[in-house]
Scaffold this motif. Structure first.
Motif, mmCIF file in Angstrom:
data_model
loop_
_atom_site.group_PDB
_atom_site.id
_atom_site.type_symbol
_atom_site.label_atom_id
_atom_site.label_comp_id
_atom_site.label_asym_id
_atom_site.label_seq_id
_atom_site.Cartn_x
_atom_site.Cartn_y
_atom_site.Cartn_z
ATOM 1 N N THR A 13 -0.625 -11.725 -4.067
ATOM 2 C CA THR A 13 -1.283 -11.187 -5.757
ATOM 3 C C THR A 13 -1.204 -9.706 -5.904
ATOM 4 O O THR A 13 -0.400 -9.186 -6.605
ATOM 5 C CB THR A 13 -2.505 -11.689 -5.869
ATOM 6 N N GLY A 14 -2.268 -9.073 -5.079
ATOM 7 C CA GLY A 14 -2.280 -7.560 -4.997
ATOM 8 C C GLY A 14 -1.463 -6.617 -4.343
ATOM 9 O O GLY A 14 -1.282 -5.462 -4.493
ATOM 10 N N ASN A 15 -0.809 -7.375 -3.000
ATOM 11 C CA ASN A 15 -0.022 -6.554 -2.400
ATOM 12 C C ASN A 15 -0.696 -5.438 -1.596
ATOM 13 O O ASN A 15 -0.393 -4.451 -1.303
ATOM 14 C CB ASN A 15 1.453 -6.157 -2.996
ATOM 15 N N ILE A 16 -2.089 -5.762 -1.466
ATOM 16 C CA ILE A 16 -2.948 -4.935 -0.534
ATOM 17 C C ILE A 16 -3.691 -5.516 0.647
ATOM 18 O O ILE A 16 -4.397 -4.754 1.408
ATOM 19 C CB ILE A 16 -3.944 -4.047 -1.464
ATOM 20 N N ARG A 43 9.689 -6.241 3.633
ATOM 21 C CA ARG A 43 9.166 -5.724 2.462
ATOM 22 C C ARG A 43 8.099 -6.508 1.767
ATOM 23 O O ARG A 43 8.022 -7.684 2.406
ATOM 24 C CB ARG A 43 10.214 -5.309 1.319
ATOM 25 N N SER A 44 7.344 -6.131 1.075
ATOM 26 C CA SER A 44 6.436 -7.106 0.519
ATOM 27 C C SER A 44 6.066 -6.573 -1.210
ATOM 28 O O SER A 44 6.483 -5.275 -1.537
ATOM 29 C CB SER A 44 4.826 -7.195 1.133
ATOM 30 N N ALA A 45 5.557 -7.411 -1.661
ATOM 31 C CA ALA A 45 5.328 -7.153 -3.381
ATOM 32 C C ALA A 45 4.361 -8.310 -3.810
ATOM 33 O O ALA A 45 3.856 -9.108 -2.995
ATOM 34 C CB ALA A 45 6.435 -7.393 -3.952
ATOM 35 N N GLY A 46 3.563 -7.877 -4.784
ATOM 36 C CA GLY A 46 2.465 -8.676 -5.446
ATOM 37 C C GLY A 46 2.880 -9.267 -6.820
ATOM 38 O O GLY A 46 3.472 -8.335 -7.608
ATOM 39 N N THR A 47 2.367 -10.235 -7.073
ATOM 40 C CA THR A 47 2.604 -10.824 -8.569
ATOM 41 C C THR A 47 1.694 -10.222 -9.524
ATOM 42 O O THR A 47 1.991 -9.929 -10.828
ATOM 43 C CB THR A 47 2.240 -12.167 -8.522
ATOM 44 N N ARG A 53 -1.286 1.722 -4.553
ATOM 45 C CA ARG A 53 -2.501 1.736 -3.601
ATOM 46 C C ARG A 53 -2.004 1.228 -2.424
ATOM 47 O O ARG A 53 -0.845 0.520 -1.869
ATOM 48 C CB ARG A 53 -3.342 0.635 -4.368
ATOM 49 N N SER A 54 -2.877 1.756 -1.473
ATOM 50 C CA SER A 54 -2.487 1.482 0.244
ATOM 51 C C SER A 54 -2.969 0.117 0.336
ATOM 52 O O SER A 54 -3.810 -0.549 -0.328
ATOM 53 C CB SER A 54 -3.335 2.632 0.902
ATOM 54 N N ILE A 55 -2.944 -0.051 1.499
ATOM 55 C CA ILE A 55 -3.464 -1.550 2.206
ATOM 56 C C ILE A 55 -5.058 -1.186 2.236
ATOM 57 O O ILE A 55 -5.622 -0.297 2.276
ATOM 58 C CB ILE A 55 -3.095 -1.797 3.591
ATOM 59 N N SER A 56 -5.715 -2.397 1.767
ATOM 60 C CA SER A 56 -7.195 -2.398 1.391
ATOM 61 C C SER A 56 -8.131 -1.992 2.751
ATOM 62 O O SER A 56 -7.673 -1.976 4.049
ATOM 63 C CB SER A 56 -7.799 -3.965 1.198
ATOM 64 N N SER A 57 -9.192 -1.462 2.525
ATOM 65 C CA SER A 57 -9.661 -0.850 3.678
ATOM 66 C C SER A 57 -10.324 -1.825 4.612
ATOM 67 O O SER A 57 -10.362 -1.741 5.777
ATOM 68 C CB SER A 57 -11.053 -0.151 3.157
ATOM 69 N N GLN A 58 -10.538 -3.193 4.361
ATOM 70 C CA GLN A 58 -10.723 -4.259 5.284
ATOM 71 C C GLN A 58 -9.598 -4.999 5.737
ATOM 72 O O GLN A 58 -9.874 -5.386 6.820
ATOM 73 C CB GLN A 58 -11.618 -5.259 4.333
ATOM 74 N N THR A 59 -8.660 -4.425 5.345
ATOM 75 C CA THR A 59 -7.242 -5.002 5.936
ATOM 76 C C THR A 59 -6.875 -4.269 7.091
ATOM 77 O O THR A 59 -6.074 -4.589 7.985
ATOM 78 C CB THR A 59 -6.070 -5.501 4.727
ATOM 79 N N ARG A 60 -6.825 -2.975 6.885
ATOM 80 C CA ARG A 60 -6.403 -1.665 7.727
ATOM 81 C C ARG A 60 -6.987 -2.148 9.135
ATOM 82 O O ARG A 60 -5.797 -1.996 10.087
ATOM 83 C CB ARG A 60 -6.816 -0.360 7.126
ATOM 84 N N PRO A 61 -7.749 -2.097 9.394
ATOM 85 C CA PRO A 61 -8.508 -2.447 10.766
ATOM 86 C C PRO A 61 -7.947 -3.653 11.559
ATOM 87 O O PRO A 61 -7.521 -3.693 12.777
ATOM 88 C CB PRO A 61 -9.787 -2.478 10.848
ATOM 89 N N ARG A 62 -7.573 -4.762 10.786
ATOM 90 C CA ARG A 62 -6.845 -5.963 11.114
ATOM 91 C C ARG A 62 -5.466 -5.780 11.542
ATOM 92 O O ARG A 62 -4.957 -6.310 12.539
ATOM 93 C CB ARG A 62 -7.249 -7.172 10.044
ATOM 94 N N LEU A 78 6.143 -7.249 -7.902
ATOM 95 C CA LEU A 78 7.157 -8.323 -7.598
ATOM 96 C C LEU A 78 8.027 -8.225 -8.991
ATOM 97 O O LEU A 78 7.487 -8.243 -10.075
ATOM 98 C CB LEU A 78 6.690 -9.792 -7.510
ATOM 99 N N THR A 79 9.380 -8.108 -8.625
ATOM 100 C CA THR A 79 10.318 -7.951 -9.894
ATOM 101 C C THR A 79 11.642 -8.911 -9.439
ATOM 102 O O THR A 79 11.617 -9.240 -8.372
ATOM 103 C CB THR A 79 10.951 -6.620 -9.870
ATOM 104 N N GLU A 80 12.446 -9.121 -10.593
ATOM 105 C CA GLU A 80 13.558 -9.979 -10.369
ATOM 106 C C GLU A 80 14.317 -9.315 -9.317
ATOM 107 O O GLU A 80 15.019 -10.043 -8.370
ATOM 108 C CB GLU A 80 14.316 -10.306 -11.537
ATOM 109 N N ALA A 81 14.408 -8.127 -9.508
ATOM 110 C CA ALA A 81 15.525 -7.245 -8.342
ATOM 111 C C ALA A 81 14.966 -7.343 -7.043
ATOM 112 O O ALA A 81 15.775 -7.156 -6.138
ATOM 113 C CB ALA A 81 15.654 -5.731 -8.964
ATOM 114 N N THR A 82 13.738 -7.330 -6.926
ATOM 115 C CA THR A 82 13.329 -7.279 -5.502
ATOM 116 C C THR A 82 13.498 -8.685 -4.952
ATOM 117 O O THR A 82 14.019 -8.857 -3.704
ATOM 118 C CB THR A 82 11.708 -7.065 -5.531
ATOM 119 N N ILE A 83 13.437 -9.709 -5.619
ATOM 120 C CA ILE A 83 13.624 -11.037 -5.340
ATOM 121 C C ILE A 83 15.041 -11.172 -4.824
ATOM 122 O O ILE A 83 15.569 -11.574 -4.075
ATOM 123 C CB ILE A 83 13.051 -11.995 -6.312
ATOM 124 N N ALA A 84 15.860 -10.522 -5.711
ATOM 125 C CA ALA A 84 17.326 -10.494 -5.596
ATOM 126 C C ALA A 84 18.057 -10.126 -4.488
ATOM 127 O O ALA A 84 18.791 -10.397 -3.940
ATOM 128 C CB ALA A 84 18.055 -10.166 -6.961
#
Length: 192
Positions: A13-16, A43-47, A53-62, A78-84
């Motif tokens: 969703t948020g890609n963070i 790569r990654s993307a969010g809907t 934004r950077s990776i969430s503060s709670q995700t970073r240590p993990r 997330l875009t059509e071009a990214t998917i393609a």
């Protein structure tokens, strides 16, 4: 789907949190590519990305705890071009997979949830060099074939829940489900 390389796209969703962690962990487990358009690009993307934004503060240590580098990450939409431009799209939930195929119906055959794809390749992922695009094409073909023949039915536990805005325990649960799947993709024995 450029050149002789192979592109893996993770979607949440948020890609963070989830897709960002998946991207950074898989990238850390693969050898560096020889050059543009070669090797495996992750790569990654969010809907509904928190763009920029950077990776969430709670995700970073993990991410760090499991061998990845969260530094320099920037969330993208997330875009059509990214998917393609992706050879394989790995969604963190079935809803994300549906969103991918709504944007690009032609991506259905190469779109799976992360856990669904890991199940499909589990017995074969240790074969070959994890940095070899041909290995990834063969694994993707195997997963497509399994789904086509009804050997990969959707499961209720294919989704990795979004931990965003929740206590640290939710991030631990996310990591405990995500890391073993990433390890399977990288041809390693599960570590979480």
């Amino acid at each position: 789907m450029p050149g002789s390389g192979f592109s893996v796209l993770f979607v949440c969703t948020g890609n963070i949190c989830r897709s960002a962690m998946a991207e950074r962990l898989l990238a850390a487990r693969l050898p560096p590519s020889a050059g543009p358009g070669e090797g495996v690009v992750v790569r990654s993307a969010g809907t509904r990305a928190v763009v920029g934004r950077s990776i969430s503060s709670q995700t970073r240590p993990r991410v760090r705890a499991f061998g990845g580098d969260p530094d320099g990450f920037v969330a993208s939409q997330l875009t059509e071009a990214t998917i393609a431009g992706s050879d394989l799209v790995l969604a963190l939930t079935r809803e994300h997979a549906t969103r991918v195929t709504a944007l690009d119906p032609g991506a259905f055959s190469r779109t799976f949830t992360l856990l669904e794809f890991a199940r499909a390749i589990e017995g074969f992922a240790a074969e070959g060099d994890p940095g070899d695009p041909l290995r990834w094409r063969a694994l993707t073909d195997r997963a497509v074939d399994a789904r086509r023949h009804g050997l990969l039915p959707p499961r209720g536990d294919d989704d990795i829940d979004d931990p965003y805005g929740r206590p640290d325990e939710a991030f631990d649960v996310m990591a405990s489900r995500l890391v073993p799947a990433i390890d399977i993709l990288a041809g390693r024995q599960a570590s979480a």
